[in-house]
Enzyme design. Sequence first.
Site, PDB file in Angstrom:
ATOM      1  N   LYS A  17      37.009  42.669  26.663  1.00 35.68           N
ATOM      2  CA  LYS A  17      38.366  42.206  26.862  1.00 35.68           C
ATOM      3  C   LYS A  17      38.488  40.749  26.204  1.00 35.68           C
ATOM      4  O   LYS A  17      39.550  40.345  25.526  1.00 35.68           O
ATOM      5  CB  LYS A  17      38.889  41.864  28.401  1.00 35.68           C
ATOM      6  CG  LYS A  17      39.065  43.132  28.958  1.00 35.68           C
ATOM      7  CD  LYS A  17      39.407  42.819  30.547  1.00 35.68           C
ATOM      8  CE  LYS A  17      39.780  44.065  31.295  1.00 35.68           C
ATOM      9  NZ  LYS A  17      40.298  43.900  32.643  1.00 35.68           N
ATOM     10  N   ASP A  43      46.898  42.975  33.998  1.00 36.19           N
ATOM     11  CA  ASP A  43      45.850  42.727  35.137  1.00 36.19           C
ATOM     12  C   ASP A  43      46.712  42.179  36.249  1.00 36.19           C
ATOM     13  O   ASP A  43      46.902  42.721  37.410  1.00 36.19           O
ATOM     14  CB  ASP A  43      44.711  42.230  35.001  1.00 36.19           C
ATOM     15  CG  ASP A  43      43.509  43.171  34.295  1.00 36.19           C
ATOM     16  OD1 ASP A  43      44.051  44.411  34.121  1.00 36.19           O
ATOM     17  OD2 ASP A  43      42.822  42.788  33.540  1.00 36.19           O
TER      18      ASP A  43
END
Length: 292
Positions: free
Chosen positions: A76, A113
């Site tokens: 990420k 997220d």
Amino acid sequence: MTDMPSVTTPALDRYAVFGNPIGHSKSPFIHGQFASITQQPLSYEAILAPIDGFEASLRAFFQAGGKGANVTVPFKEQAFALCDSLSAEATLAGAVNTLSLLADGTIYGDNTDGLGLVADLIRHLGSLQHKRVLLVGAGGAARGCILPLLKAEVGQLVITNRTQSKAQALVEIFSQVQQGRYSDKLQSMPMPELSGEFDLVINSTSASLAGELPPLPQSIIGNKTACYDMMYGAKPTAFNQWAVQQDAAQVIDGLGMLVGQAAKSFALWRGVEPDTSGVLKLLRDKLQADAQ
């Protein structure tokens, strides 16, 4: 004899999730369900990228016609560094889980997220406005959800962590957002000094995966407190088992967050946000079946 007219099947837009390991990923199943629900012509696959070869794998995927990608551990932060433009959420999270290849060939990065977390919280609890919220942990998972929680107009957001300096560092970063708009709502506090009941306690640590618990005082849980663990499994997580023992009003695991962040990614790519309830039930049933 006449020739039958040829029927051409429109090419499917390609999407993928990159990670290492990646075999456990539920993203292909989730996005396959979303595509079916919304009748979007796309394919979605899991790609195992070498630890030292994420960028090469991603660029090869885009050069072969890929339209967008999800990114999971451990890539990420690398994905963040590759982006030409970023959403506010991704910029503040310092990490990206959703990539889009734009028409001009540049890469746009987002972090869905926290949006998935907030969507799941609202689904369970209704509005988060004015709620006193405790966020346990100060790693990447916590950092990715702070701005969405603040945008949801929580009343107070207290961040606690075993290493208190990390929690305080997050408070200082997010207190500067939008000319200090949220500074009066943010606070860090060492775990032993936590006091008073919270409306919502969110565990962003991975301690539950090891069956461990953060050293939290029991007094933070009241009979109206909801507890949320970003981890999930067929059985209640260690954190949620502890919350039940403290008579929390409600305990929720992170499966809905997983589906929610996927729905936000899908909407970014396709312009339509799929309903998550059916997919969530299928996943929950599959978890239970696999555990038997």
